[in-house]
Motif scaffolding. Structure first.
Motif, PDB file in Angstrom:
ATOM      1  N   TYR A   1      -4.530   1.008 -17.332  1.00 37.81           N
ATOM      2  CA  TYR A   1      -3.226   1.176 -17.968  1.00 37.81           C
ATOM      3  C   TYR A   1      -2.231   1.710 -16.948  1.00 37.81           C
ATOM      4  O   TYR A   1      -2.490   2.703 -16.274  1.00 37.81           O
ATOM      5  CB  TYR A   1      -3.299   2.147 -19.148  1.00 37.81           C
ATOM      6  N   VAL A   2      -1.116   1.057 -16.819  1.00 35.94           N
ATOM      7  CA  VAL A   2      -0.097   1.448 -15.850  1.00 35.94           C
ATOM      8  C   VAL A   2       0.344   2.892 -16.086  1.00 35.94           C
ATOM      9  O   VAL A   2       0.559   3.647 -15.138  1.00 35.94           O
ATOM     10  CB  VAL A   2       1.101   0.477 -15.911  1.00 35.94           C
ATOM     11  N   HIS A   3       0.409   3.315 -17.328  1.00 32.71           N
ATOM     12  CA  HIS A   3       0.883   4.662 -17.648  1.00 32.71           C
ATOM     13  C   HIS A   3      -0.125   5.742 -17.254  1.00 32.71           C
ATOM     14  O   HIS A   3       0.217   6.915 -17.236  1.00 32.71           O
ATOM     15  CB  HIS A   3       1.232   4.767 -19.126  1.00 32.71           C
ATOM     16  N   ASN A   4      -1.372   5.352 -16.943  1.00 30.44           N
ATOM     17  CA  ASN A   4      -2.388   6.305 -16.502  1.00 30.44           C
ATOM     18  C   ASN A   4      -2.488   6.397 -14.983  1.00 30.44           C
ATOM     19  O   ASN A   4      -3.345   7.100 -14.472  1.00 30.44           O
ATOM     20  CB  ASN A   4      -3.763   5.929 -17.061  1.00 30.44           C
ATOM     21  N   ILE A   5      -1.636   5.693 -14.277  1.00 25.54           N
ATOM     22  CA  ILE A   5      -1.675   5.720 -12.819  1.00 25.54           C
ATOM     23  C   ILE A   5      -0.807   6.868 -12.323  1.00 25.54           C
ATOM     24  O   ILE A   5       0.373   6.953 -12.654  1.00 25.54           O
ATOM     25  CB  ILE A   5      -1.195   4.368 -12.240  1.00 25.54           C
ATOM     26  N   GLU A   6      -1.422   7.756 -11.540  1.00 24.55           N
ATOM     27  CA  GLU A   6      -0.691   8.896 -10.971  1.00 24.55           C
ATOM     28  C   GLU A   6       0.014   8.502  -9.667  1.00 24.55           C
ATOM     29  O   GLU A   6       1.155   8.855  -9.448  1.00 24.55           O
ATOM     30  CB  GLU A   6      -1.664  10.050 -10.679  1.00 24.55           C
ATOM     31  N   VAL A   7      -0.716   7.804  -8.792  1.00 28.97           N
ATOM     32  CA  VAL A   7      -0.215   7.426  -7.468  1.00 28.97           C
ATOM     33  C   VAL A   7      -0.692   6.014  -7.171  1.00 28.97           C
ATOM     34  O   VAL A   7      -1.824   5.663  -7.493  1.00 28.97           O
ATOM     35  CB  VAL A   7      -0.761   8.378  -6.378  1.00 28.97           C
ATOM     36  N   PHE A   8       0.174   5.209  -6.550  1.00 26.89           N
ATOM     37  CA  PHE A   8      -0.277   3.889  -6.107  1.00 26.89           C
ATOM     38  C   PHE A   8       0.445   3.508  -4.823  1.00 26.89           C
ATOM     39  O   PHE A   8       1.514   4.030  -4.504  1.00 26.89           O
ATOM     40  CB  PHE A   8      -0.062   2.818  -7.186  1.00 26.89           C
ATOM     41  N   TYR A   9      -0.191   2.606  -4.097  1.00 28.78           N
ATOM     42  CA  TYR A   9       0.397   2.050  -2.881  1.00 28.78           C
ATOM     43  C   TYR A   9       0.012   0.588  -2.847  1.00 28.78           C
ATOM     44  O   TYR A   9      -1.156   0.237  -3.068  1.00 28.78           O
ATOM     45  CB  TYR A   9      -0.146   2.763  -1.633  1.00 28.78           C
ATOM     46  N   ILE A  10       0.973  -0.271  -2.607  1.00 30.12           N
ATOM     47  CA  ILE A  10       0.738  -1.711  -2.504  1.00 30.12           C
ATOM     48  C   ILE A  10       1.094  -2.126  -1.091  1.00 30.12           C
ATOM     49  O   ILE A  10       2.176  -1.802  -0.597  1.00 30.12           O
ATOM     50  CB  ILE A  10       1.586  -2.484  -3.529  1.00 30.12           C
ATOM     51  N   GLU A  11       0.159  -2.828  -0.435  1.00 29.90           N
ATOM     52  CA  GLU A  11       0.437  -3.285   0.927  1.00 29.90           C
ATOM     53  C   GLU A  11       1.647  -4.210   0.950  1.00 29.90           C
ATOM     54  O   GLU A  11       1.860  -4.985   0.019  1.00 29.90           O
ATOM     55  CB  GLU A  11      -0.772  -4.026   1.506  1.00 29.90           C
ATOM     56  N   ALA A  12       2.422  -4.114   2.027  1.00 23.58           N
ATOM     57  CA  ALA A  12       3.592  -4.971   2.210  1.00 23.58           C
ATOM     58  C   ALA A  12       3.695  -5.324   3.686  1.00 23.58           C
ATOM     59  O   ALA A  12       3.308  -4.524   4.542  1.00 23.58           O
ATOM     60  CB  ALA A  12       4.852  -4.249   1.741  1.00 23.58           C
ATOM     61  N   PRO A  13       4.222  -6.502   4.006  1.00 25.37           N
ATOM     62  CA  PRO A  13       4.367  -6.900   5.409  1.00 25.37           C
ATOM     63  C   PRO A  13       5.180  -5.868   6.190  1.00 25.37           C
ATOM     64  O   PRO A  13       6.198  -5.366   5.708  1.00 25.37           O
ATOM     65  CB  PRO A  13       5.109  -8.237   5.334  1.00 25.37           C
ATOM     66  N   GLY A  14       4.696  -5.520   7.374  1.00 24.00           N
ATOM     67  CA  GLY A  14       5.392  -4.582   8.234  1.00 24.00           C
ATOM     68  C   GLY A  14       5.183  -3.123   7.879  1.00 24.00           C
ATOM     69  O   GLY A  14       5.709  -2.241   8.538  1.00 24.00           O
ATOM     70  N   GLN A  15       4.409  -2.861   6.823  1.00 22.43           N
ATOM     71  CA  GLN A  15       4.126  -1.492   6.397  1.00 22.43           C
ATOM     72  C   GLN A  15       2.667  -1.156   6.703  1.00 22.43           C
ATOM     73  O   GLN A  15       1.859  -2.051   6.929  1.00 22.43           O
ATOM     74  CB  GLN A  15       4.395  -1.340   4.895  1.00 22.43           C
ATOM     75  N   PRO A  16       2.304   0.124   6.698  1.00 20.74           N
ATOM     76  CA  PRO A  16       0.904   0.501   6.966  1.00 20.74           C
ATOM     77  C   PRO A  16      -0.053  -0.172   5.985  1.00 20.74           C
ATOM     78  O   PRO A  16       0.257  -0.334   4.807  1.00 20.74           O
ATOM     79  CB  PRO A  16       0.903   2.020   6.767  1.00 20.74           C
ATOM     80  N   ARG A  17      -1.203  -0.562   6.511  1.00 18.89           N
ATOM     81  CA  ARG A  17      -2.233  -1.194   5.698  1.00 18.89           C
ATOM     82  C   ARG A  17      -3.154  -0.134   5.115  1.00 18.89           C
ATOM     83  O   ARG A  17      -3.303   0.945   5.680  1.00 18.89           O
ATOM     84  CB  ARG A  17      -3.030  -2.192   6.532  1.00 18.89           C
ATOM     85  N   ILE A  18      -3.779  -0.451   4.011  1.00 14.10           N
ATOM     86  CA  ILE A  18      -4.763   0.442   3.402  1.00 14.10           C
ATOM     87  C   ILE A  18      -6.023   0.365   4.255  1.00 14.10           C
ATOM     88  O   ILE A  18      -6.550  -0.728   4.488  1.00 14.10           O
ATOM     89  CB  ILE A  18      -5.059   0.024   1.953  1.00 14.10           C
TER      90      ILE A  18
END
Length: 79
Positions: free
Chosen positions: A55-72
């Motif tokens: 559930y999106v409302h239960n997510i405290e923190v998230f990170y989505i990879e994006a071009p040119g940004q740090p990778r997970i």
């Protein structure tokens, strides 16, 4: 929710306040207010390599990879 919908097929890191607390994996789809994730890594290996609905409302923190940004980074046990 639109962040997740726009990132279908992209790797994400999600932290939640309840069990299971962490997911690293690919966003598979959005189902109303739930994001479907193929979990590559979790805190417990028994929960990996399967799809989870979060559930999106239960997510405290998230990170989505994006071009040119740090990778997970790859998270694995280092023995």
């Amino acid at each position: 929710m639109e962040h997740f919908r726009a990132a279908i097929g992209i790797k994400t890191f999600i932290m939640r306040p309840s069990y299971p607390f962490m997911f690293v994996g690919e966003i598979v789809s959005m189902l109303r207010n739930q994001v479907e994730i193929f979990a590559e890594t979790t805190r417990f290996s028994q929960l990996e390599k399967r799809n989870w609905l979060v559930y999106v409302h239960n997510i405290e923190v998230f990170y989505i990879e994006a071009p040119g940004q740090p990778r997970i980074p790859e998270l694995n046990d280092m023995l």
